[in-house]
Scaffold this active site. Sequence first.
Site: not given
Length: 182
Positions: A41, A66, A134, A137, A160, A169
């Site tokens: 990020r 995050k 972004h 990413r 994640h 993805y």
Amino acid sequence: MSERKHLTERELEKLIEAARDSRNAARDRCLLLLMFRHGLRVSEACGLKLSQVDIESRVLHVARLKKGLSTTHPLRLDELRAIKTWLAIRAKMKADTDAFFVSERRRSLSRVTAWLAIRNYGEKAGLPLPVHPHMLRHGCGFALADQGADTRLIQDYLGHRNIQHTVIYTAANPARFEKLWR
């Protein structure tokens, strides 16, 4: 169809090429490559510390934001070259910070500066869509899926916690169906 939210590896190459003659070419080329290859990020890239980049061991310690899961990624030879080129220039700047990416004022690179640079390189490269950080990413996630990486591996690589953030993805990749019905 909504506008695409990721860059391809070819578009990354065009961005890196567009940065070639800029005032901050070494820094920005390194920034673009690391953001794409490691799914960083913009805040993670701007917050990167010198201690997270281990040239000797050839690894990048990625501290995810995050509430993501932090990981250690291997560095490839082209990444090491870009890092060494940038660090040689950074050393001459005598920056008084442990930030890996620094501005011309020798301070931590700001998100806004990175954002504007990436957008400008997208325009200079003539890319068919407005580029923002972004997209690098997301480009990482799609590139890994295209290489055949499974969803769990991509999830771990991108940090994640929830696999629902990762399935975009692999679900979009038709190559995953290639081995069916043979």
